[in-house]
Write a protein that holds these residues in place. Structure first.
Motif, PDB file in Angstrom:
ATOM      1  N   THR A 268       0.931  -1.238   0.005  1.00 12.87           N
ATOM      2  CA  THR A 268      -0.025   0.037  -0.085  1.00 12.87           C
ATOM      3  C   THR A 268       0.872   1.357  -0.182  1.00 12.87           C
ATOM      4  O   THR A 268       0.649   2.413  -0.832  1.00 12.87           O
ATOM      5  N   ARG A 269       2.001   0.986   0.747  1.00 12.65           N
ATOM      6  CA  ARG A 269       2.962   2.331   0.805  1.00 12.65           C
ATOM      7  C   ARG A 269       3.469   2.594  -0.504  1.00 12.65           C
ATOM      8  O   ARG A 269       3.511   3.646  -0.939  1.00 12.65           O
ATOM      9  N   GLN A 270       3.974   1.735  -1.216  1.00 11.99           N
ATOM     10  CA  GLN A 270       4.688   1.813  -2.400  1.00 11.99           C
ATOM     11  C   GLN A 270       3.572   2.127  -3.647  1.00 11.99           C
ATOM     12  O   GLN A 270       3.865   3.044  -4.303  1.00 11.99           O
ATOM     13  N   PHE A 271       2.485   1.413  -3.537  1.00 12.47           N
ATOM     14  CA  PHE A 271       1.375   1.973  -4.423  1.00 12.47           C
ATOM     15  C   PHE A 271       0.925   3.393  -4.543  1.00 12.47           C
ATOM     16  O   PHE A 271       1.092   4.165  -5.389  1.00 12.47           O
ATOM     17  N   THR A 272       0.904   3.768  -3.045  1.00 11.78           N
ATOM     18  CA  THR A 272       0.395   5.315  -3.130  1.00 11.78           C
ATOM     19  C   THR A 272       1.644   6.258  -3.323  1.00 11.78           C
ATOM     20  O   THR A 272       1.250   7.214  -4.128  1.00 11.78           O
ATOM     21  N   LYS A 273       2.777   5.823  -3.166  1.00  9.92           N
ATOM     22  CA  LYS A 273       3.844   6.473  -3.607  1.00  9.92           C
ATOM     23  C   LYS A 273       4.064   6.935  -5.003  1.00  9.92           C
ATOM     24  O   LYS A 273       4.183   7.854  -5.733  1.00  9.92           O
ATOM     25  N   SER A 274       3.625   5.711  -5.819  1.00 12.94           N
ATOM     26  CA  SER A 274       3.676   5.738  -7.123  1.00 12.94           C
ATOM     27  C   SER A 274       2.473   6.233  -7.975  1.00 12.94           C
ATOM     28  O   SER A 274       2.849   6.955  -8.975  1.00 12.94           O
ATOM     29  N   THR A 275       1.385   6.248  -7.406  1.00 12.15           N
ATOM     30  CA  THR A 275       0.154   6.628  -7.878  1.00 12.15           C
ATOM     31  C   THR A 275      -0.554   7.688  -7.453  1.00 12.15           C
ATOM     32  O   THR A 275      -1.524   8.460  -8.106  1.00 12.15           O
ATOM     33  N   SER A 276       0.063   8.066  -6.344  1.00  8.67           N
ATOM     34  CA  SER A 276      -0.482   9.265  -5.526  1.00  8.67           C
ATOM     35  C   SER A 276      -1.985   8.852  -4.932  1.00  8.67           C
ATOM     36  O   SER A 276      -2.820   9.827  -4.643  1.00  8.67           O
ATOM     37  N   LEU A 277      -2.441   7.671  -5.179  1.00 12.14           N
ATOM     38  CA  LEU A 277      -3.867   7.121  -4.570  1.00 12.14           C
ATOM     39  C   LEU A 277      -3.577   5.777  -3.834  1.00 12.14           C
ATOM     40  O   LEU A 277      -2.772   5.189  -4.099  1.00 12.14           O
ATOM     41  N   SER A 278      -4.379   5.481  -2.728  1.00 10.27           N
ATOM     42  CA  SER A 278      -4.328   4.389  -2.141  1.00 10.27           C
ATOM     43  C   SER A 278      -4.684   3.238  -3.043  1.00 10.27           C
ATOM     44  O   SER A 278      -5.709   3.784  -3.932  1.00 10.27           O
ATOM     45  N   PRO A 279      -4.408   2.057  -3.026  1.00  9.98           N
ATOM     46  CA  PRO A 279      -5.336   0.893  -3.877  1.00  9.98           C
ATOM     47  C   PRO A 279      -6.633   1.080  -3.710  1.00  9.98           C
ATOM     48  O   PRO A 279      -7.386   0.849  -4.786  1.00  9.98           O
ATOM     49  N   ARG A 280      -7.368   1.411  -2.808  1.00  4.26           N
ATOM     50  CA  ARG A 280      -8.638   1.353  -2.540  1.00  4.26           C
ATOM     51  C   ARG A 280      -9.077   2.510  -3.267  1.00  4.26           C
ATOM     52  O   ARG A 280     -10.303   2.459  -3.988  1.00  4.26           O
ATOM     53  N   ASN A 281      -8.560   4.028  -3.355  1.00  2.34           N
ATOM     54  CA  ASN A 281      -9.063   5.089  -3.829  1.00  2.34           C
ATOM     55  C   ASN A 281      -8.927   4.705  -5.448  1.00  2.34           C
ATOM     56  O   ASN A 281      -9.851   5.098  -6.076  1.00  2.34           O
ATOM     57  N   TYR A 282      -7.878   4.181  -5.928  1.00  3.50           N
ATOM     58  CA  TYR A 282      -7.473   4.081  -7.212  1.00  3.50           C
ATOM     59  C   TYR A 282      -8.738   3.015  -7.762  1.00  3.50           C
ATOM     60  O   TYR A 282      -9.027   3.407  -8.957  1.00  3.50           O
ATOM     61  N   ARG A 283      -8.858   2.200  -7.153  1.00  6.86           N
ATOM     62  CA  ARG A 283     -10.066   1.067  -7.457  1.00  6.86           C
ATOM     63  C   ARG A 283     -11.258   2.039  -7.711  1.00  6.86           C
ATOM     64  O   ARG A 283     -12.071   1.708  -8.539  1.00  6.86           O
ATOM     65  N   MET A 284     -11.743   2.826  -6.808  1.00  7.77           N
ATOM     66  CA  MET A 284     -12.926   3.473  -6.642  1.00  7.77           C
ATOM     67  C   MET A 284     -13.008   4.484  -7.838  1.00  7.77           C
ATOM     68  O   MET A 284     -13.860   4.232  -8.584  1.00  7.77           O
ATOM     69  N   ARG A 285     -11.841   5.056  -8.194  1.00 14.74           N
ATOM     70  CA  ARG A 285     -11.952   5.849  -9.414  1.00 14.74           C
ATOM     71  C   ARG A 285     -11.635   5.404 -10.638  1.00 14.74           C
ATOM     72  O   ARG A 285     -11.949   5.951 -11.646  1.00 14.74           O
ATOM     73  N   ARG A 286     -10.938   4.103 -10.695  1.00 15.56           N
ATOM     74  CA  ARG A 286     -10.455   3.708 -12.073  1.00 15.56           C
ATOM     75  C   ARG A 286     -11.272   2.152 -12.061  1.00 15.56           C
ATOM     76  O   ARG A 286     -10.957   1.642 -13.232  1.00 15.56           O
ATOM     77  N   GLY A 287     -11.925   1.715 -11.470  1.00 16.05           N
ATOM     78  CA  GLY A 287     -12.658   0.391 -11.412  1.00 16.05           C
ATOM     79  C   GLY A 287     -13.642   0.455 -12.464  1.00 16.05           C
ATOM     80  O   GLY A 287     -14.075   1.208 -13.267  1.00 16.05           O
TER      81      GLY A 287
END
Ligand code: RM4
Ligand code: NI
Length: 290
Positions: A268-287
């Motif tokens: 989760t830390r690495q993901f957020t660093k790279s995409t500026s979104l947490s995995p959960r938020n990424y899924r909500m916005r891009r799912g």
């Protein structure tokens, strides 16, 4: 949030993973990334091509590959014409046979798209007129196969695509590149990393594959790819995680393990660093539901 062109919008509904889009001319197009890989052949005009913090002037004969999460856009267009060959490498599962022995293959199809940082202009592929013409013929054949879609088109289209990439890879080899051997070796190390994306990165093993000392391997890798082997692997894992987050409803922990992390908090830390979104938020916005 950046725009990502989706597979569903750009490929035939039958799912065949190659598609050709001619732009005659290319019109202004907003910054975007793709869920697929894009092989671009510039056939006329000019413009400024911007990707990440890199930008360079495009003219007829320029060829480049944009893949994964990399963003790009065209600016200052002057009658720019180009051919986009869109493809999904994972779906294609090409048998490369001996193509990896052509250094230009790695330069164009693994190193350049894998690059995260700046690339110097002299290393890019530029086709001469007499090299461009036969490639255009192949593209035309590819287009008519894809258009006719007769039984067996997938086989013929794949074969034609293979011919195109082999021809381009060989041209790349011909353009002066003093360190093509080093590139080839880094390409081999990259293929190894890719095939072992779940395993811990072993720098000594990579250096052995590249026939270099660990120190020179790290230096050459860094300059060809723009990042360290570990950072590269993490980025690849995150890109895979992005696609799983978008296209499945698997749990985040499950995805973290599936792409090769063994600690979901670290993921989760690495993901957020790279995409500026947490995995959960990424899924909500891009799912799928977005
Ligand atoms: C656009 C432009 C983009 C490409 C799409 C498919 O006109 O060329 O770069 O990704 O088409
Ligand atoms: Ni594009």
């Amino acid at each position: 949030m950046k725009k990502i062109l989706k597979i569903d919008d750009w490929f035939h509904p039958d799912g065949f993973p190659i598609s050709v889009e001619r732009r005659e001319p290319q019109i202004q197009f907003e910054p975007h990334a793709h869920e697929f890989t894009e092989l671009v052949i510039v056939t006329g005009g000019k413009c400024l091509h911007v990707t990440g913090n890199d930008s360079w002037e495009l003219t007829a004969g320029d060829v480049f590959v944009i893949s994964g999460a990399r963003e790009h856009e065209y600016r200052n267009l002057i009658d720019l014409r180009l051919i986009n060959i869109l493809y999904q490498p994972q779906q294609l599962k090409l048998n490369l046979i001996d193509l990896p022995s052509v250094a230009g293959y790695h330069a164009l199809f693994t190193l350049e798209p894998a690059r995260i940082a700046r690339q110097s202009t002299k290393k890019r592929l530029h086709l001469q007129g007499k090299e461009l013409a036969p490639v255009m013929d192949m593209v035309e054949r590819l287009e008519s196969e894809l258009l006719a879609r007769e039984p067996g088109f997938g086989f013929v289209a794949t074969a034609t695509f293979m011919q195109i990439i082999a021809t381009l890879a060989r041209c790349y080899g011909r353009s002066p590149s003093p360190n093509s051997k080093a590139l080839l070796r880094i390409g081999e190390a990259l293929s190894h990393l890719e095939q072992n994306i779940h395993r811990a990165v072993d720098q000594q093993e990579l250096a052995n594959i590249a026939h270099m000392s660990q120190r020179s391997f790290l230096r050459v890798f860094q300059s060809a790819v723009g990042t360290s082997p570990l950072a590269w692997v993490i980025e690849q894992r995150i890109q895979r995680a992005c696609s799983l987050l978008r296209s499945t409803d698997k749990q985040i922990t499950e995805i973290a393990f599936e792409v090769g992390f063994n600690d979901s908090n670290y993921f989760t830390r690495q993901f957020t660093k790279s995409t500026s979104l947490s995995p959960r938020n990424y899924r909500m916005r891009r799912g799928l539901t977005s």
